[in-house]
Design an enzyme around this catalytic site. Structure first.
Site, short mmCIF file in Angstrom:
data_model
loop_
_atom_site.label_atom_id
_atom_site.label_comp_id
_atom_site.label_asym_id
_atom_site.label_seq_id
_atom_site.Cartn_x
_atom_site.Cartn_y
_atom_site.Cartn_z
N HIS A 1 0.86 -1.18 0.00
CA HIS A 1 0.00 0.00 0.00
C HIS A 1 0.89 1.24 0.00
CE1 HIS A 1 0.65 -1.36 4.22
NE2 HIS A 1 1.10 -0.12 4.31
N HIS B 1 5.94 5.46 -1.45
CA HIS B 1 6.64 4.18 -1.62
C HIS B 1 5.77 3.05 -1.10
CE1 HIS B 1 7.48 5.19 2.56
NE2 HIS B 1 7.67 3.90 2.75
#
Length: 198
Positions: free
Chosen positions: A53, A137
């Site tokens: 995620h 990220h």
């Protein structure tokens, strides 16, 4: 994980995130497969696809009585942010401790959503870390000590995932491992999701 201290109110460990769709996850899985054969891969703790995620804001232990206000503020943040294009793109590392995949596409919109998710917590009265520039990220692997992650990042540097439209802001609960089994990962559960631009 809910707080179980008798003197503390019940709490849940929460964060806000943008979750990639199943098709994007499948593409990244395929790209990662060869990395598991690289020297040193077995010493890394690889994050499973269910843990992939783009975290927008990490809230830590949120008291149950603060959750309704946080949710209302996150709903407003989602409504004020239009959907945007996104894809998993390239790779990098944080100090030899974490390997990650980056993002490309509507990064200005992603950063704005992250700022709004952070502001939602601050306005709710939750203690937040000092604000830093948001680096989108998706964590792929972690190392217990400093490891040379450069070969892994280099192998994934040219990765271009499929483009999708990020259309939801999701509040996620993180339950830390309690079994003591080495390598066990946290469990992530979507608590609520709000459509962007809704």
């Amino acid at each position: 994980m809910s707080s179980s201290d008798p003197g503390r109110p019940p709490a849940r460990r929460l964060f806000a995130a943008v979750l990639p769709p199943a098709s994007a996850v499948a593409g990244l899985r395929t790209a990662l497969a060869p990395l598991h054969a690289l020297p040193g891969a077995r010493e890394l703790r690889w994050t499973g696809p269910e843990g992939w995620h783009f975290t927008l804001a990490f809230y830590g232990e949120v008291p149950e009585d603060a959750a309704p206000e946080l949710e209302a503020r996150l709903e407003r943040a989602a409504r004020r942010t239009e959907p945007f294009a996104l894809r998993v793109h390239g790779a990098g590392q944080f100090g030899g401790r974490a390997l990650w995949a980056g993002a490309a596409g509507g990064l200005d919109s992603l950063r704005l959503l992250a700022e709004r998710a952070d502001a939602a917590a601050r306005r709710t009265g939750l203690p937040m870390e000092e604000h830093r520039r948001y680096t989108p990220h998706l964590t792929l692997a972690r190392s217990r000590g400093a490891a040379d992650l450069r070969p892994f990042a280099a192998a994934l540097a040219g990765f271009e995932g499929e483009r999708w439209e990020a259309g939801e802001l999701t509040l996620v609960r993180s339950d830390l491992p309690v079994s003591g089994v080495p390598g066990e990962q946290p469990r992530y559960t979507a608590v609520r999701a709000w459509p962007l631009g809704g």
